[in-house]
Design a protein around this motif. Structure first.
Motif, short mmCIF file in Angstrom:
data_model
loop_
_atom_site.label_atom_id
_atom_site.label_comp_id
_atom_site.label_asym_id
_atom_site.label_seq_id
_atom_site.Cartn_x
_atom_site.Cartn_y
_atom_site.Cartn_z
N HIS A 33 0.83 -1.22 0.00
CA HIS A 33 0.00 0.00 0.00
C HIS A 33 0.86 1.26 0.00
N ARG A 34 2.16 1.10 0.24
CA ARG A 34 3.05 2.27 0.30
C ARG A 34 3.49 2.74 -1.08
N GLY A 35 3.07 2.06 -2.12
CA GLY A 35 3.28 2.55 -3.47
C GLY A 35 4.49 1.97 -4.17
N PRO A 36 4.71 2.38 -5.42
CA PRO A 36 5.79 1.83 -6.24
C PRO A 36 7.18 1.98 -5.63
N ALA A 37 7.36 2.94 -4.73
CA ALA A 37 8.69 3.17 -4.14
C ALA A 37 9.19 1.96 -3.36
N VAL A 38 8.29 1.10 -2.88
CA VAL A 38 8.73 -0.04 -2.08
C VAL A 38 8.88 -1.31 -2.93
N TRP A 39 8.63 -1.19 -4.24
CA TRP A 39 8.60 -2.40 -5.06
C TRP A 39 9.92 -3.16 -5.06
N GLU A 40 11.02 -2.48 -5.29
CA GLU A 40 12.30 -3.17 -5.42
C GLU A 40 12.68 -3.90 -4.14
N LEU A 58 2.60 2.60 13.90
CA LEU A 58 3.55 2.82 12.82
C LEU A 58 2.99 3.68 11.71
N GLU A 59 1.69 3.60 11.52
CA GLU A 59 1.00 4.40 10.50
C GLU A 59 -0.49 4.37 10.80
N ASP A 60 -1.27 5.14 10.04
CA ASP A 60 -2.71 5.20 10.29
C ASP A 60 -3.33 3.81 10.18
N ARG A 61 -4.33 3.59 11.00
CA ARG A 61 -5.04 2.31 10.99
C ARG A 61 -5.81 2.10 9.69
N GLU A 62 -6.32 3.18 9.10
CA GLU A 62 -7.12 3.09 7.87
C GLU A 62 -6.31 3.59 6.68
N LEU A 63 -6.45 2.92 5.54
CA LEU A 63 -5.80 3.35 4.31
C LEU A 63 -6.63 4.42 3.61
N THR A 64 -5.93 5.31 2.92
CA THR A 64 -6.62 6.27 2.07
C THR A 64 -7.05 5.59 0.77
N ALA A 65 -7.87 6.27 -0.01
CA ALA A 65 -8.29 5.72 -1.31
C ALA A 65 -7.07 5.47 -2.20
N ALA A 66 -6.11 6.39 -2.16
CA ALA A 66 -4.91 6.23 -2.98
C ALA A 66 -4.09 5.02 -2.53
N GLN A 67 -4.01 4.80 -1.22
CA GLN A 67 -3.28 3.64 -0.71
C GLN A 67 -3.99 2.34 -1.07
N TRP A 68 -5.30 2.32 -1.04
CA TRP A 68 -6.04 1.13 -1.47
C TRP A 68 -5.77 0.84 -2.94
N HIS A 69 -5.71 1.89 -3.74
CA HIS A 69 -5.40 1.72 -5.16
C HIS A 69 -4.01 1.10 -5.33
N ASP A 70 -3.03 1.65 -4.61
CA ASP A 70 -1.67 1.10 -4.70
C ASP A 70 -1.63 -0.35 -4.21
N ALA A 73 -13.42 -7.76 1.50
CA ALA A 73 -14.30 -7.52 0.36
C ALA A 73 -13.74 -6.43 -0.55
N ARG A 74 -13.20 -5.39 0.05
CA ARG A 74 -12.67 -4.29 -0.76
C ARG A 74 -11.48 -4.75 -1.60
N LEU A 75 -10.58 -5.53 -0.98
CA LEU A 75 -9.41 -6.00 -1.73
C LEU A 75 -9.82 -6.96 -2.84
N LEU A 76 -10.68 -7.90 -2.53
CA LEU A 76 -11.08 -8.87 -3.55
C LEU A 76 -11.83 -8.20 -4.70
N ASP A 77 -12.69 -7.25 -4.36
CA ASP A 77 -13.46 -6.57 -5.40
C ASP A 77 -12.58 -5.69 -6.29
N ALA A 78 -11.41 -5.30 -5.77
CA ALA A 78 -10.54 -4.38 -6.50
C ALA A 78 -9.42 -5.09 -7.26
N THR A 79 -9.35 -6.42 -7.17
CA THR A 79 -8.25 -7.14 -7.79
C THR A 79 -8.76 -8.19 -8.77
N ASP A 80 -7.88 -8.58 -9.68
CA ASP A 80 -8.20 -9.54 -10.73
C ASP A 80 -8.31 -10.95 -10.13
N PRO A 81 -9.48 -11.60 -10.26
CA PRO A 81 -9.62 -12.95 -9.70
C PRO A 81 -8.65 -13.96 -10.30
#
Length: 307
Positions: free
Chosen positions: A88-95, A132-144, A181-189
């Protein structure tokens, strides 16, 4: 009076039961409070299990040949490896994420496993409770989180032939019913499946049978454990982080807790697909003599359920 004959237990032919280092109190590659890896392998075989997970990378031998020799001579096979990610922290953590994933996936592949269990990062420290960080993700973090989980699943499948199963976990951003539910609905089965951990899901207020009935085509793997409702109530009242909650005994030996595992296993069997059901008896830290009797009794209980 003659006893009333009982109907035979229907065999759960689609369910492959195993256990994991977690059931021996193992959470870290090295820790003086944990049993040595050879003892774990000896005892998990003695308890009647055929399948195991790798546990934290570095606990079991990481040389594929040596690991294969140690497991084979005990009649054990590997079902999955496990990684923690903060996608959820975005492309910067990919590597950095991929470097950790690749070593686990490589060992899992070499061990004949078919799955990679992916656990989201904790939002608070599981020992100290430090936020360590907010308990809830933002919409942008859910997207990432959704896009990078798909990317990870694609790369792991293409490079290592493993199926990614995301593990909802207490004190992470994917924990309860709404998160799942949010993660499953937002990802490719076709890419992203679920590792349903019955204990963690109950810990976070979820209903495992309902989840299987609602998202059955997304359930690709099971972790079996139970929660002690009385301890859980105190954990919630005190807002304890997960580590201290486990030390308090929130995860209990089946069949003394919730959810009842018989209907969960029956619902999983009804999906009509082969599924691993790996026992994960969270109990870090624990005396070294405790795990084996618990594991053996749990295996006997699961046999009585038909598994």
């Amino acid at each position: 009076m003659s006893p009333v004959p009982q109907p035979p237990v229907s065999p759960l032919s689609r369910i492959r039961v195993g256990s994991a280092p977690d059931s021996w109190g193992v959470w870290f590659p090295e820790d003086p409070l944990q049993v040595p890896w050879r003892r774990f392998l000896d005892e998990v075989a003695r308890a009647g299990y055929e399948w195991i997970e790798l546990g934290p990378y570095g606990y079991l031998p990481t040389d594929p040949r040596r690991l294969a020799e140690e497991t084979a001579r005990r009649g054990l096979k590997v079902s999955a490896g496990t990684v923690f990610t903060g996608l959820h922290r975005g492309p910067a953590v990919w590597e950095d994420t991929w470097r950790q994933v690749a070593r686990v996936a490589s060992l899992a592949q070499a061990s004949g496993a078919g799955h990679l269990v992916v656990i989201p990062a904790f939002w608070r420290d599981d020992k100290t409770g430090e936020v360590l960080e907010d308990r809830e993700l933002t919409a942008a973090q859910w997207h990432d989180l959704a896009r990078q989980t798909e990317r990870l699943a694609h790369e792991v499948r293409e490079r290592y032939g493993l199926r990614v199963v995301v593990h909802p976990h207490a004190d992470t951003h994917v924990a309860g019913e709404a998160d799942v539910a949010r993660l499953l609905d937002a990802t490719d089965p076709d890419l992203v499946s679920l590792c349903l951990d019955t204990g963690h899901y109950a810990y976070c207020g979820g209903d495992s049978v309902k989840l299987i009935e609602t998202y059955g085509d997304r359930v690709g793997y099971l972790h079996l454990k139970q929660v002690d409702p009385a301890v859980l109530a105190r954990v919630r009242a005190d807002d304890l982080p997960f580590g201290p909650a486990v030390a308090r005994g929130v995860m209990c030996e089946p069949p003394t807790g919730v959810p009842a595992l018989e209907p969960v296993l029956a619902a999983a069997q009804d999906l009509g697909v082969d599924l691993f059901a790996i026992v994960e008896q969270d109990m870090y830290p624990c005396p070294p003599e405790r795990p084996l009797p618990v594991a053996a009794r749990t295996r006997s209980f699961l046999r009585s359920c038909g598994a």
